[in-house]
Design an enzyme around this catalytic site. Structure first.
Site, PDB file in Angstrom:
ATOM      1  N   LYS A 204       0.771  -1.419  -0.014  1.00  0.00           N
ATOM      2  CA  LYS A 204       0.067  -0.207  -0.301  1.00  0.00           C
ATOM      3  C   LYS A 204       0.823   1.221  -0.112  1.00  0.00           C
ATOM      4  O   LYS A 204       2.069   1.219   0.303  1.00  0.00           O
ATOM      5  CB  LYS A 204      -0.971  -0.042   1.075  1.00  0.00           C
TER       6      LYS A 204
ATOM      7  N   ARG B 238      -9.832  -0.067  15.747  1.00  0.00           N
ATOM      8  CA  ARG B 238      -9.680   0.753  14.299  1.00  0.00           C
ATOM      9  C   ARG B 238     -10.816   0.073  13.646  1.00  0.00           C
ATOM     10  O   ARG B 238     -11.999   0.061  13.680  1.00  0.00           O
ATOM     11  CB  ARG B 238      -8.208   0.705  13.777  1.00  0.00           C
TER      12      ARG B 238
ATOM     13  N   TYR C 154      14.473  30.437   6.667  1.00  0.00           N
ATOM     14  CA  TYR C 154      13.430  31.212   7.214  1.00  0.00           C
ATOM     15  C   TYR C 154      13.419  31.146   8.771  1.00  0.00           C
ATOM     16  O   TYR C 154      13.703  30.354   9.464  1.00  0.00           O
ATOM     17  CB  TYR C 154      12.146  30.441   6.650  1.00  0.00           C
TER      18      TYR C 154
ATOM     19  N   MET D 220      10.301  24.647   1.462  1.00  0.00           N
ATOM     20  CA  MET D 220       9.462  23.933   0.595  1.00  0.00           C
ATOM     21  C   MET D 220      10.179  22.869  -0.342  1.00  0.00           C
ATOM     22  O   MET D 220       9.920  21.679  -0.585  1.00  0.00           O
ATOM     23  CB  MET D 220       8.619  24.848  -0.384  1.00  0.00           C
TER      24      MET D 220
HETATM   25  C1  LIG Z   1      -0.086  -1.434   6.987  1.00  0.00           C
HETATM   26  C2  LIG Z   1      -0.604  -2.653   7.323  1.00  0.00           C
HETATM   27  C3  LIG Z   1       0.107  -3.842   7.634  1.00  0.00           C
HETATM   28  C4  LIG Z   1       1.698  -3.882   7.573  1.00  0.00           C
HETATM   29  O1  LIG Z   1       2.008  -3.404   8.750  1.00  0.00           O
HETATM   30  P1  LIG Z   1       3.408  -3.396   9.180  1.00  0.00           P
HETATM   31  O2  LIG Z   1       3.613  -2.880  10.408  1.00  0.00           O
HETATM   32  O3  LIG Z   1       4.138  -2.407   8.239  1.00  0.00           O
HETATM   33  O4  LIG Z   1       4.032  -4.740   8.812  1.00  0.00           O
HETATM   34  C5  LIG Z   1      -0.699  -5.046   8.120  1.00  0.00           C
HETATM   35  N1  LIG Z   1      -2.212  -5.085   7.913  1.00  0.00           N
HETATM   36  C6  LIG Z   1      -2.821  -4.111   7.946  1.00  0.00           C
HETATM   37  C7  LIG Z   1      -4.107  -4.219   8.282  1.00  0.00           C
HETATM   38  C8  LIG Z   1      -2.269  -2.720   7.650  1.00  0.00           C
HETATM   39  O5  LIG Z   1      -2.976  -1.822   7.582  1.00  0.00           O
END
Ligand SMILES: *Cc1c(COP(=O)(O)O)cnc(C)c1O
Length: 393
Positions: free
Chosen positions: A47, A145, A279, A331
């Site tokens: 992802k 979550r 800055y 930036m």
């Molecule tokens: C991002 C994610 C992972 C991977 O987690 P890591 O700590 O990077 O190994 C696994 N499961 C879910 C649901 C995630 O959102």
């Protein structure tokens, strides 16, 4: 991935800035994770553009290393992989009402449901697709979550069984996610594993026979054998970074960081003592010194908070210097104070290593995370699209 036969070091050497991605490291890391967690299967999580390393390139390297599955958060990410010809098992887990789930079903993307209404949406998408959807039921074992609350779990299981009896979905997975991947001995970890076992029992007693039960992210996978079940979902470890840096470094785990962020000095110049820099003049030179200008900024994902905090390695023709970023990150650029060096010791064009595996004395993404009060995940993932990725095997 470019098919041109170019020496990546040379390409990176000519670029203003680049994230060099070691695909051999990604491949080797997945192989190493498989060694550790076997016989459990490995889902490589790609992802967020492969945690900043490139979606497709990371996916292909992970598959070359033996990943059994790929995992992404969003439907678009899954469809992008399919459009590029990736045919492996593929799961995506985060969707809102009304998303294009039909396309996902048609593309053989496994989907997740945390609530009965999502089972209904997936069932409707499967009807429209004229094809059975593959479903993973998610239970919340303590992260709070995604996932059905324990009290709502039997109802989700019933909805999924009903959809399966209509022939529109197949319940292939039961899964959950850990809250303390960075702290494997935390008692919450034990509680989550127990909660997960109970939820699997409830599902199985109701008539679900999952192909895969999965709970662990990288931290759980590498440090908690009892969290591995049939499949682990490894993200950060695939990219060679430690999920629990207080417990083990990448070296200890046999992992290799895959990203090296580099730039070239755009300018050097001598300035007197007491010169305010960048800055707000949040940095002032103590002595007469040489300043170096680095053409990367917060638009590229260098946190503004890295000013006066994170270090970089500047490599001149004869000397190297590890220096803290001087003053505010802007930036597009930031400044380093190179110190009272000989004339010409550092020149425009010299290489700057922001972070990498650490082989040449450069900081690691973990060093940046420590300096910034964040985690290495954020350091690599936020490197933006303006920074070209240069791939090597
Ligand atoms: C991002 C994610 C992972 C991977 O987690 P890591 O700590 O990077 O190994 C696994 N499961 C879910 C649901 C995630 O959102």
């Amino acid at each position: 991935m470019s098919s041109e036969a170019v020496d990546p070091a040379l390409v990176a050497g000519r670029l203003r800035a680049a994230a060099r991605i070691d695909l051999g490291a990604i491949e080797g890391n997945v192989r190493r994770i498989r060694e550790i967690v076997g016989p459990s299967q490995v889902m490589a999580v790609v992802k967020a553009d492969g945690y900043g390393h490139g979606l497709l390139e990371s996916a292909r390297a992970a598959l070359a290393g033996g990943a059994d599955w790929l995992g992404v958060a969003f439907v678009e990410e899954a469809l992008a992989l399919r459009a590029a010809g990736v045919e492996s098992r593929l799961m995506c887990w985060l969707a809102t009402p009304g998303e294009q789930l039909t396309k996902a079903v048609l593309a053989d993307v496994d989907l997740s449901a945390s609530a009965a209404w999502m089972v209904d949406e997936i069932a409707a998408a499967a009807m429209e697709a004229g094809k059975e959807a593959r479903l993973h039921l998610k239970v919340d074992t303590g992260l709070s979550r995604a996932g059905a609350a324990i009290a709502d779990w039997p109802q989700l299981v019933e909805a999924a069984l009903h959809a399966q009896s209509r022939g529109v979905v197949r319940n292939v997975g039961v899964w959950s996610h850990l809250a303390h991947g960075d702290d494997p001995q935390n008692p919450v970890m034990d509680a989550q594993i127990q909660q997960f076992n109970e939820a699997v029992d409830v599902a199985q007693r109701a008539g679900i026979t999952p192909e895969v039960r999965h709970l662990a992210n990288s931290g759980g996978a590498l440090h908690r054998p009892d969290a591995r079940f049939d499949l682990v979902r490894a993200g950060i470890a695939v990219y060679g970074l430690a999920p629990a840096p207080n417990v083990a470094h990448p070296d200890d785990l046999g992992l290799r960081p895959a990203m090296t962020l580099t730039a070239r000095l755009a300018l050097t110049k001598s300035v007197p003592a007491g010169t305010g820099v960048s800055y707000g003049h949040r940095y002032e030179t103590r002595d007469a010194t040489t300043l170096g200008l680095v053409p990367l900024g917060y638009a590229d994902g260098i946190p503004r908070a890295a000013g006066n905090a994170a270090e970089v390695l500047v490599r001149g023709a004869e000397t190297s210097a590890r220096r803290t970023i001087a003053g505010a990150v802007c930036m597009d650029q930031f400044v380093v104070d190179l110190g009272a060096v000989n004339d010409g010791a550092f020149m425009a064009g010299d290489e700057v290593l922001l972070f990498g595996p650490g082989d040449d004395g450069e900081p690691t993404a973990e060093d940046w995370a420590a300096a910034l009060g964040t985690i290495s995940y954020e350091v690599v993932t936020r490197i933006g699209p303006r920074v070209p990725r240069v791939y090597s095997e």
